[in-house]
Every structure is written in structure tokens, then in C-alpha cells.
Scaffold this motif. Structure first.
Motif, PDB file in Angstrom:
ATOM      1  N   SER A 238       0.931  -1.286   0.081  1.00 18.27           N
ATOM      2  CA  SER A 238       0.046  -0.155  -0.025  1.00 18.27           C
ATOM      3  C   SER A 238       1.017   1.313   0.013  1.00 18.27           C
TER       4      SER A 238
ATOM      5  N   GLN B  79       1.895   4.178  -3.745  1.00 18.61           N
ATOM      6  CA  GLN B  79       1.604   5.722  -3.579  1.00 18.61           C
ATOM      7  C   GLN B  79       1.728   6.309  -4.901  1.00 18.61           C
TER       8      GLN B  79
ATOM      9  N   LEU C 171       3.464   3.839   9.877  1.00 14.17           N
ATOM     10  CA  LEU C 171       2.429   2.941   9.434  1.00 14.17           C
ATOM     11  C   LEU C 171       2.703   1.549  10.287  1.00 14.17           C
TER      12      LEU C 171
ATOM     13  N   TRP D 285      -2.894   2.275   3.530  1.00 12.21           N
ATOM     14  CA  TRP D 285      -3.531   3.708   2.924  1.00 12.21           C
ATOM     15  C   TRP D 285      -3.843   3.545   1.727  1.00 12.21           C
ATOM     16  N   THR D 286      -4.592   4.561   1.412  1.00 11.65           N
ATOM     17  CA  THR D 286      -5.187   4.550   0.215  1.00 11.65           C
ATOM     18  C   THR D 286      -3.955   4.856  -0.721  1.00 11.65           C
TER      19      THR D 286
ATOM     20  N   LYS E 181      -2.660   8.902  -0.296  1.00 14.90           N
ATOM     21  CA  LYS E 181      -2.504   9.398   1.161  1.00 14.90           C
ATOM     22  C   LYS E 181      -1.108  10.455   1.269  1.00 14.90           C
TER      23      LYS E 181
ATOM     24  N   THR F 265     -10.205   8.454   8.893  1.00 13.14           N
ATOM     25  CA  THR F 265      -9.702   6.800   8.982  1.00 13.14           C
ATOM     26  C   THR F 265     -10.920   6.007   8.968  1.00 13.14           C
TER      27      THR F 265
ATOM     28  N   SER G  45      -1.066   5.272  12.383  1.00 16.70           N
ATOM     29  CA  SER G  45      -0.666   5.031  11.231  1.00 16.70           C
ATOM     30  C   SER G  45      -1.300   6.346  10.170  1.00 16.70           C
ATOM     31  N   ASN G  46      -1.734   7.487  10.987  1.00 16.65           N
ATOM     32  CA  ASN G  46      -2.531   8.464  10.251  1.00 16.65           C
ATOM     33  C   ASN G  46      -1.621   9.572   9.751  1.00 16.65           C
TER      34      ASN G  46
ATOM     35  N   GLN H 252      -8.278   8.052   4.296  1.00 16.55           N
ATOM     36  CA  GLN H 252      -7.048   7.646   3.370  1.00 16.55           C
ATOM     37  C   GLN H 252      -6.328   6.677   4.400  1.00 16.55           C
ATOM     38  N   VAL H 253      -6.716   6.488   5.581  1.00 13.38           N
ATOM     39  CA  VAL H 253      -6.159   5.416   6.458  1.00 13.38           C
ATOM     40  C   VAL H 253      -7.065   4.289   6.808  1.00 13.38           C
TER      41      VAL H 253
END
Length: 312
Positions: free
Chosen positions: A27, A31, A90, A96-97, A100, A121, A157-158, A201-202
Motif C-alpha cells: 500500500s 502511492q 504505519l 493507506w489509500t 495518502k 480513518t 498510522s495516520n 485515506q487510512v
């Protein structure tokens, strides 16, 4: 990019994460923004974690193995090896999208006074399927007062953080075995502004083994964070402490009741509900909600395998 210094360092601490670490790393590799390095900290894993990571052939990935020391120490070890101007953490089972990093970096570049960017999230299950929204909160600027009430950033993870700000506050508190991310966000927000990307995105993974088994640990650590935060906060904000305790026990209650509850978890739910009622008297004014929660707790104690779900 490979021969230049990456703009972002992504730190992934992992302990016995062989089942999820490949999907987590992928993931990141997918990116839309590609100037990054991945620093995987193998925290003394005893399963096939290291073999799984080594099977992913990508020069962006750097792997370091240590004796087991816990999540906070692993994050700090990763940060110590990071080269990037920005740092993202993370966890080894979250995702993640693919936009992100790009979105959060753009948000920080457009807000040079901010040190931290965060996103909304969602919860996913152990198979990566969507469960429910986790946090769709959108506060920007000085969010210190908001964070004193509760950790609406949802998980560690944000965020994307300016490395120099992490250096200034000294990294994660390794004495905490839970709520260390909330402690970090509080210390950062006392000095710096935050900016939000108002999109989910998380993807925070919820699995049966992670749901309610560590409620006591989460409670103890969170109470430590609250006590420390209010000891350091201006006296003008001390009135928020009761609200923070109510927020905490509401969160713990939801954690207890979101999965299959065995008898010991039902007993824990009863204790958490008792503490919640003590801290948040407003719940007593909502007879319907009170009866609903009490019925959940009673059912959890009488029917050990009853499937409990609750939305907040």
C-alpha cells in the motif's frame, strides 16, 4: 529518485506480522507520490515476517532487525535511521489509500506553519474489507484543546510529520505500552499547528485478536497520558479533564462491544460502563441509550458467544 535523498521516510514497525506486512508495504509502494523510503523495523519477530519482507524486491525498502522492545521503541529506532524531511508511521497491519502521502504532503506544503497532516480513518476487518468509519473529524490549526479531550486521529498510522518537529519533542515515550500515539499528538499540538485532509485515506485493521484483549492496558496507559497532559496544560483548560475521561470510557466501551464477547470481556464491559457513567453524567439523562448499553453488558455476561456490535 533511487539515487537521491527521499522526501518522506515511512517507518513500519512490525512484530510477528507475516500475515499482513506484505499488503501493508504494497500500500506504500503503490502511492502516487514516490519520493520515499520504507524503513521496516523487525521487532524481534519469531514468525516469517522477515522472510516476507525480504521477498518484496524494491530498493526503497530498508530492513533492520532488533530484539523485541515494543512499538514506541521500534518507531523511534526507525526515525533515528530516517533520511526524509517528513516522517510517516504505519503499523504493520494497517493500509493507506494510494493518494495518502501525496495529499498530506501537499497539505503541509500549503500550510508551512503546520507540522502535522492527518486524514480521516476507516475501519477494515482482518480480510481488508470495509467495516465502518473510524474518525471523520476535521480540525485544523491549533488543535491542542481538542486533543486534550480525546484522540480523534484514531491511530498511529495516520499522520505525516515534519522531521524537525519530531526531533524537537523527542520522539515516542517508550514507557507507554499503549496510547503512545495520543501522547505524541498532544506534545506536537502544544507547539505546532495541524492540518487535515478531509478524506478517508487510512485503513485501520480490526481483527478478533486485537479488539478487546488489551482494554486494561489501554485504560491504564490512557489515564497516564491524561494525567500528564493536564499536569502540563494551562489551568484554564483543566475543566476539560472530566470530558476527556468520559471520552476515554466511551471509546473503551465501544472497543469492548464491537466484537464477539466472552464472559471475561463482558465483565470488563461492566467495569468500563461503570467508569463511563461516573465520568459522563450526561449519559444518565439518556434512558434509551443507558438501557441499550446495560442490555449489551448483561447479554455479554450471560451469552459468552453473543455477537455484539455498536456504532458511536
Amino acid at each position: 529518485m533511487i539515487n537521491s535523498t527521499p522526501i518522506i521516510s515511512v517507518v513500519i514497525p512490525v512484530y510477528n506480522g507475516a500475515k499482513t506486512i506484505k499488503e501493508t508495504i504494497e500500500s506504500v509502494l503503490q502511492q502516487t507520490y514516490q519520493s520515499f523510503e520504507i524503513i521496516a523495523i523487525n521487532d524481534g519477530s519469531t514468525d516469517d515476517t522477515l522472510a516476507v519482507i525480504n521477498s518484496i524486491q524494491d530498493p526503497k525498502i530498508k530492513v533492520f532487525s532488533y530484539a523485541n522492545a515494543g512499538l514506541s521503541a521500534s518507531r523511534n529506532r526507525g526515525f533515528a535511521r530516517a533520511c526524509g524531511e517528513f516522517i510517516a508511521f504505519l503499523d504493520a497491519d494497517d493500509l493507506w489509500t494510494n493518494d495518502k502521502l501525496e495529499s498530506q504532503l501537499e497539505a503541509l506544503q500549503q500550510s508551512p506553519q503546520a507540522a502535522v497532516a492527518y486524514s480521516w480513518t476507516d475501519h477494515i476487518d482482518e480480510y481488508g474489507q470495509f467495516l465502518r468509519p473510524a474518525s471523520y473529524t476535521s480540525y485544523s490549526g491549533n488543535i491542542y484543546e481538542r486533543l486534550l479531550v480525546g484522540n480523534f486521529l484514531a491511530c498511529g498510522s495516520n499522520t505525516l510529520i515534519r522531521a524537525q518537529s519530531l526531533t524537537q519533542i523527542g520522539g515516542f515515550d517508550e514507557s507507554l505500552n499503549s496510547a503512545e500515539d495520543w501522547d505524541m499528538w498532544l506534545r506536537l499540538s502544544a507547539l505546532y499547528e495541524f492540518v487535515v485532509v478531509p478524506r478517508p485515506q487510512v485503513l485501520y485493521r480490526i481483527s478478533p485478536s486485537s479488539m478487546s484483549t488489551n482494554i486494561s492496558k489501554m485504560e491504564i496507559a490512557s489515564l497516564q497520558v491524561i494525567e500528564r497532559a493536564y499536569n502540563q496544560a494551562p489551568k484554564s483548560l483543566h475543566y476539560l479533564k472530566k470530558e476527556a475521561l468520559g471520552f476515554l470510557y466511551k471509546f473503551l466501551m465501544s472497543k469492548v462491544l464491537q466484537d464477539s464477547v466472552k464472559r471475561q470481556r463482558g465483565l470488563k464491559a461492566a467495569k468500563v460502563l461503570f467508569n463511563y457513567l461516573k465520568q459522563d453524567s450526561s449519559l444518565l439523562q439518556s434512558g434509551r441509550l443507558k438501557l441499550y448499553l446495560l442490555s449489551k453488558v448483561i447479554t455479554a455476561n450471560l451469552l459468552p458467544f453473543y455477537q455484539n456490535t455498536i456504532e458511536w
